[in-house]
Design a protein around this motif. Structure first.
Motif, PDB file in Angstrom:
ATOM      1  N   ASP A   1       0.811  -1.225   0.000  1.00 35.54           N
ATOM      2  CA  ASP A   1       0.000   0.000   0.000  1.00 35.54           C
ATOM      3  C   ASP A   1       0.839   1.268   0.000  1.00 35.54           C
ATOM      4  O   ASP A   1       0.595   2.191  -0.771  1.00 35.54           O
ATOM      5  CB  ASP A   1      -0.911   0.039   1.242  1.00 35.54           C
ATOM      6  N   MET A   2       1.819   1.310   0.882  1.00 33.26           N
ATOM      7  CA  MET A   2       2.633   2.517   1.016  1.00 33.26           C
ATOM      8  C   MET A   2       3.384   2.820  -0.288  1.00 33.26           C
ATOM      9  O   MET A   2       3.418   3.963  -0.757  1.00 33.26           O
ATOM     10  CB  MET A   2       3.631   2.343   2.156  1.00 33.26           C
ATOM     11  N   LEU A   3       3.960   1.781  -0.886  1.00 32.38           N
ATOM     12  CA  LEU A   3       4.710   1.997  -2.132  1.00 32.38           C
ATOM     13  C   LEU A   3       3.774   2.342  -3.286  1.00 32.38           C
ATOM     14  O   LEU A   3       4.110   3.158  -4.141  1.00 32.38           O
ATOM     15  CB  LEU A   3       5.563   0.770  -2.472  1.00 32.38           C
ATOM     16  N   MET A   4       2.573   1.747  -3.303  1.00 32.20           N
ATOM     17  CA  MET A   4       1.618   2.098  -4.374  1.00 32.20           C
ATOM     18  C   MET A   4       1.224   3.566  -4.265  1.00 32.20           C
ATOM     19  O   MET A   4       1.100   4.261  -5.276  1.00 32.20           O
ATOM     20  CB  MET A   4       0.392   1.197  -4.335  1.00 32.20           C
ATOM     21  N   ASN A   5       1.054   4.053  -3.027  1.00 32.25           N
ATOM     22  CA  ASN A   5       0.770   5.487  -2.843  1.00 32.25           C
ATOM     23  C   ASN A   5       1.910   6.335  -3.381  1.00 32.25           C
ATOM     24  O   ASN A   5       1.706   7.347  -4.050  1.00 32.25           O
ATOM     25  CB  ASN A   5       0.588   5.817  -1.358  1.00 32.25           C
ATOM     26  N   ARG A   6       3.130   5.914  -3.083  1.00 32.02           N
ATOM     27  CA  ARG A   6       4.292   6.682  -3.533  1.00 32.02           C
ATOM     28  C   ARG A   6       4.425   6.666  -5.066  1.00 32.02           C
ATOM     29  O   ARG A   6       4.806   7.659  -5.673  1.00 32.02           O
ATOM     30  CB  ARG A   6       5.570   6.148  -2.863  1.00 32.02           C
ATOM     31  N   VAL A   7       4.104   5.512  -5.666  1.00 31.36           N
ATOM     32  CA  VAL A   7       4.135   5.438  -7.142  1.00 31.36           C
ATOM     33  C   VAL A   7       3.086   6.398  -7.716  1.00 31.36           C
ATOM     34  O   VAL A   7       3.334   7.096  -8.700  1.00 31.36           O
ATOM     35  CB  VAL A   7       3.893   3.983  -7.631  1.00 31.36           C
ATOM     36  N   PHE A   8       1.919   6.453  -7.067  1.00 27.27           N
ATOM     37  CA  PHE A   8       0.879   7.396  -7.510  1.00 27.27           C
ATOM     38  C   PHE A   8       1.432   8.825  -7.518  1.00 27.27           C
ATOM     39  O   PHE A   8       1.291   9.559  -8.488  1.00 27.27           O
ATOM     40  CB  PHE A   8      -0.348   7.299  -6.592  1.00 27.27           C
ATOM     41  N   PHE A   9       2.095   9.212  -6.414  1.00 21.58           N
ATOM     42  CA  PHE A   9       2.611  10.584  -6.331  1.00 21.58           C
ATOM     43  C   PHE A   9       3.735  10.820  -7.351  1.00 21.58           C
ATOM     44  O   PHE A   9       3.900  11.933  -7.839  1.00 21.58           O
ATOM     45  CB  PHE A   9       3.089  10.901  -4.916  1.00 21.58           C
ATOM     46  N   ALA A  10       4.498   9.782  -7.660  1.00 22.63           N
ATOM     47  CA  ALA A  10       5.564   9.931  -8.663  1.00 22.63           C
ATOM     48  C   ALA A  10       4.978  10.099 -10.069  1.00 22.63           C
ATOM     49  O   ALA A  10       5.556  10.788 -10.908  1.00 22.63           O
ATOM     50  CB  ALA A  10       6.512   8.726  -8.622  1.00 22.63           C
ATOM     51  N   PHE A  11       3.827   9.460 -10.345  1.00 25.32           N
ATOM     52  CA  PHE A  11       3.143   9.644 -11.633  1.00 25.32           C
ATOM     53  C   PHE A  11       2.489  11.031 -11.697  1.00 25.32           C
ATOM     54  O   PHE A  11       2.480  11.668 -12.747  1.00 25.32           O
ATOM     55  CB  PHE A  11       2.033   8.589 -11.813  1.00 25.32           C
TER      56      PHE A  11
ATOM     57  N   LEU B   1      15.978   4.827 -12.884  1.00 21.09           N
ATOM     58  CA  LEU B   1      16.745   5.323 -11.745  1.00 21.09           C
ATOM     59  C   LEU B   1      16.067   6.564 -11.165  1.00 21.09           C
ATOM     60  O   LEU B   1      15.821   6.674  -9.962  1.00 21.09           O
ATOM     61  CB  LEU B   1      18.151   5.671 -12.243  1.00 21.09           C
ATOM     62  N   LYS B   2      15.740   7.504 -12.037  1.00 21.38           N
ATOM     63  CA  LYS B   2      15.109   8.759 -11.622  1.00 21.38           C
ATOM     64  C   LYS B   2      13.740   8.478 -11.000  1.00 21.38           C
ATOM     65  O   LYS B   2      13.361   9.047  -9.982  1.00 21.38           O
ATOM     66  CB  LYS B   2      14.970   9.662 -12.856  1.00 21.38           C
ATOM     67  N   PHE B   3      12.986   7.570 -11.631  1.00 18.76           N
ATOM     68  CA  PHE B   3      11.643   7.249 -11.140  1.00 18.76           C
ATOM     69  C   PHE B   3      11.708   6.644  -9.732  1.00 18.76           C
ATOM     70  O   PHE B   3      10.986   7.069  -8.831  1.00 18.76           O
ATOM     71  CB  PHE B   3      10.951   6.282 -12.108  1.00 18.76           C
ATOM     72  N   CYS B   4      12.597   5.664  -9.534  1.00 15.33           N
ATOM     73  CA  CYS B   4      12.713   5.032  -8.209  1.00 15.33           C
ATOM     74  C   CYS B   4      13.092   6.059  -7.156  1.00 15.33           C
ATOM     75  O   CYS B   4      12.538   6.064  -6.052  1.00 15.33           O
ATOM     76  CB  CYS B   4      13.742   3.904  -8.226  1.00 15.33           C
ATOM     77  N   PHE B   5      14.015   6.944  -7.507  1.00 17.57           N
ATOM     78  CA  PHE B   5      14.433   7.972  -6.542  1.00 17.57           C
ATOM     79  C   PHE B   5      13.240   8.844  -6.165  1.00 17.57           C
ATOM     80  O   PHE B   5      13.027   9.159  -4.991  1.00 17.57           O
ATOM     81  CB  PHE B   5      15.574   8.812  -7.124  1.00 17.57           C
ATOM     82  N   GLU B   6      12.439   9.229  -7.176  1.00 18.59           N
ATOM     83  CA  GLU B   6      11.254  10.062  -6.907  1.00 18.59           C
ATOM     84  C   GLU B   6      10.252   9.336  -6.007  1.00 18.59           C
ATOM     85  O   GLU B   6       9.616   9.946  -5.154  1.00 18.59           O
ATOM     86  CB  GLU B   6      10.572  10.458  -8.225  1.00 18.59           C
ATOM     87  N   VAL B   7      10.102   8.034  -6.228  1.00 18.35           N
ATOM     88  CA  VAL B   7       9.176   7.263  -5.392  1.00 18.35           C
ATOM     89  C   VAL B   7       9.656   7.268  -3.939  1.00 18.35           C
ATOM     90  O   VAL B   7       8.859   7.404  -3.008  1.00 18.35           O
ATOM     91  CB  VAL B   7       9.042   5.806  -5.902  1.00 18.35           C
ATOM     92  N   TYR B   8      10.958   7.159  -3.745  1.00 19.11           N
ATOM     93  CA  TYR B   8      11.488   6.995  -2.390  1.00 19.11           C
ATOM     94  C   TYR B   8      11.561   8.285  -1.588  1.00 19.11           C
ATOM     95  O   TYR B   8      11.516   8.268  -0.377  1.00 19.11           O
ATOM     96  CB  TYR B   8      12.870   6.335  -2.424  1.00 19.11           C
ATOM     97  N   TYR B   9      11.716   9.434  -2.256  1.00 16.33           N
ATOM     98  CA  TYR B   9      11.684  10.657  -1.442  1.00 16.33           C
ATOM     99  C   TYR B   9      10.335  11.323  -1.657  1.00 16.33           C
ATOM    100  O   TYR B   9       9.893  11.492  -2.765  1.00 16.33           O
ATOM    101  CB  TYR B   9      12.870  11.580  -1.756  1.00 16.33           C
TER     102      TYR B   9
END
Length: 200
Positions: free
Chosen positions: A56-66, A95-103
């Motif tokens: 759930d938490m990572l799916m939320n973060r992917v949403f914000f990165a999109f 690489l850029k996408f993963c970084f955006e998801v994590y911060y």
């Protein structure tokens, strides 16, 4: 030249198919993309059912990165751009996408607190609270030693990029935020199945 033309054509057709799928998902039959978007719950359901994501938490973060314009919905441009990284992204784009998801806090760094929160979220099922917190703190220290090249206690994009280039397994060090290849192929089979006929 002709090979590049073919690649461009296929790319164009793929984008058209992604746009068509977007219309279908937002329930628009008139082909208009104005003022429509996928809200967070709908998008998470897509990540789960089409890309096999479960956290759930990572799916939320992917949403914000999109969701680049931060309006809490994913419009058609954000949909196509995000999926292009998922399906056709270069190493640099991923690489850029993963970084955006994590911060998440917008300052361009992954802080110790954020690393702790992400790891706690992914490990919390496995052991008791006290053990977990101690273990995660140790894990955070190990990760910082490995990735924080300028020793400022947080991970910048330059740190992240350098670490991942040295060891590609670190790309998703804080949890799976890119779909697995199998899920991408399944998605493509669904989204692009009409390319040979109806997209022309």
């Amino acid at each position: 030249g002709s090979w590049n033309q073919i690649k461009r054509l296929v790319r164009k057709l793929e984008i058209e198919c992604l746009i068509r799928l977007f219309h279908h998902l937002v329930g628009r039959t008139d082909g208009s993309c104005d003022n429509v978007g996928l809200d967070r719950n709908t998008f998470r359901a897509i990540l789960h059912s089409m890309f096999g994501m479960t956290d759930d938490m990572l799916m939320n973060r992917v949403f914000f990165a999109f969701d680049k314009d931060n309006d809490n919905r994913i419009n058609v441009k954000e949909w196509v751009k995000g999926l292009s990284v998922f399906l056709r992204g270069t190493f640099e784009e991923k690489l850029k996408f993963c970084f955006e998801v994590y911060y998440l806090n917008g300052d361009g760094f992954i802080s110790q607190e954020e690393i702790f929160d992400i790891l706690k979220n992914s490990l919390h099922q496995q052991s008791s609270e006290e053990e977990t917190d101690e273990g995660i703190k140790e894990l955070v220290d190990i990760i910082l030693k490995k990735m924080d090249y300028d020793n400022d206690g947080k991970i910048s994009f330059a740190d992240f990029e350098k670490a991942v280039r040295e060891d590609r397994l670190l790309l998703e060090v804080f949890g799976p935020c890119l779909p697995e290849v199998k899920n991408c192929l399944d998605f493509e089979a669904l989204a692009f199945r009409n390319i040979p006929t109806s997209c022309f």
